[in-house]
Write an enzyme that holds these catalytic residues in place. Structure first.
Site, short mmCIF file in Angstrom:
data_model
loop_
_atom_site.label_atom_id
_atom_site.label_comp_id
_atom_site.label_asym_id
_atom_site.label_seq_id
_atom_site.Cartn_x
_atom_site.Cartn_y
_atom_site.Cartn_z
N ASP A 92 35.68 52.75 38.89
CA ASP A 92 35.11 52.18 37.67
C ASP A 92 33.71 51.70 38.00
O ASP A 92 33.37 51.46 39.16
CB ASP A 92 36.01 51.07 37.11
CG ASP A 92 35.70 50.79 35.64
OD1 ASP A 92 34.80 51.45 35.07
OD2 ASP A 92 36.35 49.90 35.05
N SER A 93 32.90 51.57 36.94
CA SER A 93 31.45 51.47 37.12
C SER A 93 30.89 50.08 37.33
O SER A 93 29.71 49.94 37.63
CB SER A 93 30.80 52.09 35.89
OG SER A 93 31.38 51.54 34.72
N GLY A 94 31.69 49.04 37.13
CA GLY A 94 31.22 47.69 37.46
C GLY A 94 31.04 46.75 36.29
O GLY A 94 31.33 45.57 36.40
N GLY A 95 30.59 47.26 35.15
CA GLY A 95 30.30 46.40 34.01
C GLY A 95 31.52 45.60 33.56
O GLY A 95 31.46 44.39 33.37
N PHE A 96 32.62 46.30 33.41
CA PHE A 96 33.86 45.66 32.94
C PHE A 96 34.29 44.53 33.88
O PHE A 96 34.69 43.46 33.44
CB PHE A 96 34.96 46.73 32.85
CG PHE A 96 36.27 46.21 32.34
CD1 PHE A 96 36.47 45.98 31.00
CD2 PHE A 96 37.32 45.95 33.22
CE1 PHE A 96 37.68 45.51 30.53
CE2 PHE A 96 38.53 45.48 32.76
CZ PHE A 96 38.72 45.26 31.41
N ASP A 146 29.05 51.04 31.22
CA ASP A 146 29.24 50.75 29.80
C ASP A 146 29.35 49.25 29.57
O ASP A 146 29.44 48.47 30.52
CB ASP A 146 30.52 51.42 29.30
CG ASP A 146 31.77 50.88 29.98
OD1 ASP A 146 31.67 50.47 31.17
OD2 ASP A 146 32.84 50.84 29.37
N GLY A 221 37.42 49.71 26.11
CA GLY A 221 37.43 48.67 25.08
C GLY A 221 38.77 48.49 24.40
O GLY A 221 38.86 47.87 23.34
N ASP A 271 45.29 53.89 33.96
CA ASP A 271 45.35 52.99 35.11
C ASP A 271 45.63 51.60 34.58
O ASP A 271 45.31 51.30 33.43
CB ASP A 271 44.01 52.94 35.85
CG ASP A 271 43.01 52.08 35.12
OD1 ASP A 271 42.51 52.51 34.07
OD2 ASP A 271 42.77 50.94 35.55
N HIS A 340 58.23 49.30 44.32
CA HIS A 340 59.16 49.68 43.24
C HIS A 340 58.40 50.01 41.95
O HIS A 340 58.62 51.06 41.34
CB HIS A 340 60.19 48.58 42.95
CG HIS A 340 60.82 48.79 41.61
ND1 HIS A 340 61.86 49.66 41.43
CD2 HIS A 340 60.44 48.38 40.38
CE1 HIS A 340 62.12 49.75 40.13
NE2 HIS A 340 61.27 48.98 39.47
#
Ligand code: GUN
Length: 376
Positions: A92-96, A146, A221, A271, A340
């Site tokens: 993932d790109s980092g912003g979130f 994003d 989002g 994910d 598990h």
């Protein structure tokens, strides 16, 4: 070799496919365990591969950039080498993550300035910086930079944010076209649809993203606090627009029933931290429903942890033993529960795929979802 092949499309939107990367193939629909800091918490890479049968895992730009830092990542030869994982990786790109973890951040057209949650130091992520870091990490699939809107979100804020995400996408594409892979294997950039819960914005965003012509597309989002029905409605509207012949990735989703409903709406990749995070809190997902392993009711239950489970922990340990480990706050409790839950999630998507291929996915989903939601 084509990146994505669809093997079977069911009567609805669900499909069974195969993604081919330089680190191997992924059977879709697929669930991707989250390995934020170059580790799927409490689980060995060997267990991920052999017991859980993970086909791809996630890493996070934000965390890996702050620690161990990109000097170490490049000296190691990228994330695959660093963590000794030779199957596919997505980052993932980092912003979130900046938005969910950093207490202090400032947005601008240029990017986002933020304070590290580790040592308080200041940093700036721009679309170009996120792309550079993701080249240094070297994941097979990497995400556009994003902005993820919170829920609820005012219409005008959602629109302004979505437009910024679209301008940032252009900068991500330009940078990656000029700066190629550094480790000799191919990396694919997935853009992300935004637009909060507004159908007209989602439609515009899906069209812009589709137009970018990437090899796969993501929906962001969602699963940020909106009702489940809203999430399904938006997913349905967006998958109607995104190209059919490219994989579609729904970010951060979700519960076992969210996974099946999303597959039914044409999603190929998902994910979520839920199977690992909830495992550490004693919550187990099974084909029979959800179990709280701290519950008194398991105290004298010496039956296998999960008689329908696919991993060794399900057969080799009893419910009473795992309850004892949780009550005693033993580390092994978290390890067993994480193995598990991840093995269950991978089994869930595998069986879903079998039903898509067999042509009875929707009928099967209808019968199994109420059972998955039960509290045991
Ligand atoms: N993970 C979950 N949702 C999102 C999102 O909207 N954007 C990004 N980059 N990552 C996410």
């Amino acid at each position: 070799m084509k990146f994505f092949n669809i093997e079977k499309t069911s009567e609805g939107k669900a499909r069974a496919g195969e993604i081919t990367t330089d680190h191997g193939k992924i059977q879709t629909p697929i669930f991707m365990p989250v390995g934020t800091v170059a580790s799927v918490k409490t689980v060995h890479q060997r267990e991920l591969k052999e017991d859980i049968k993970a086909q791809i895992i996630l890493g996070n730009t934000y965390h890996l950039y702050l620690r161990p830092t990109m000097d170490i990542m490049q000296a190691a030869g990228g994330l695959h080498q660093f963590m000794n994982w030779d199957l596919p990786i997505l980052t993932d790109s980092g912003g979130f993550q900046v938005f969910s973890l950093s207490k202090s951040r400032k947005m601008s057209e240029e990017g986002v300035k933020f304070k590290s949650h580790i040592d308080g130091s200041y940093h700036m992520f721009t679309p170009e910086k996120s792309m550079e870091i993701q080249r240094q990490i070297g994941a097979d699939i990497f995400m556009a930079f994003d902005e993820c809107t919170p829920y609820p979100c005012e219409y005008n804020q959602a629109k302004t944010s979505m437009e910024l995400t679209h301008r940032w996408l252009k900068r991500c594409i330009d940078w990656t076209e000029e700066n190629k892979e550094i480790y000799g294997h191919k990396q694919r950039l997935f853009p992300i649809v935004q637009g909060s819960t507004y159908s007209d914005l989602r439609k515009i965003s899906a069209e812009v993203i589709a137009e970018a012509g990437a090899e796969g597309n993501a929906i962001g989002g969602l699963s940020v606090g909106e009702p489940e029905e809203e999430m399904y409605r938006i997913t349905d509207e967006v998958t109607d627009i995104l190209p059919k012949d490219k994989p579609r990735y729904l970010m951060g989703v979700g519960t076992p029933w969210n996974i099946l409903e999303s597959i039914g709406l044409g999603i190929d990749m998902m994910d979520c931290v839920m199977p690992t995070r909830n495992a550490r809190n004693a919550m187990l997902f099974t084909w029979q429903g959800v179990m709280n392993m701290k519950n008194e009711k398991w105290k004298n239950d010496f039956s296998p942890l999960d008689e329908f489970g696919t991993s060794f922990v399900d057969r080799e340990y009893s419910k009473a033993y795992v309850r004892h480990l949780f009550v005693s706050k033993e580390y092994l409790a978290k390890q067993i529960a994480s193995i598990h839950n991840l093995a269950f999630y991978l089994d869930l998507v595998k069986v879903a795929r079998e039903h898509i291929v067999a042509g009875d996915f929707y009928e099967w989903k209808r019968s199994v979802v109420p059972v998955l939601r039960q509290r045991l």
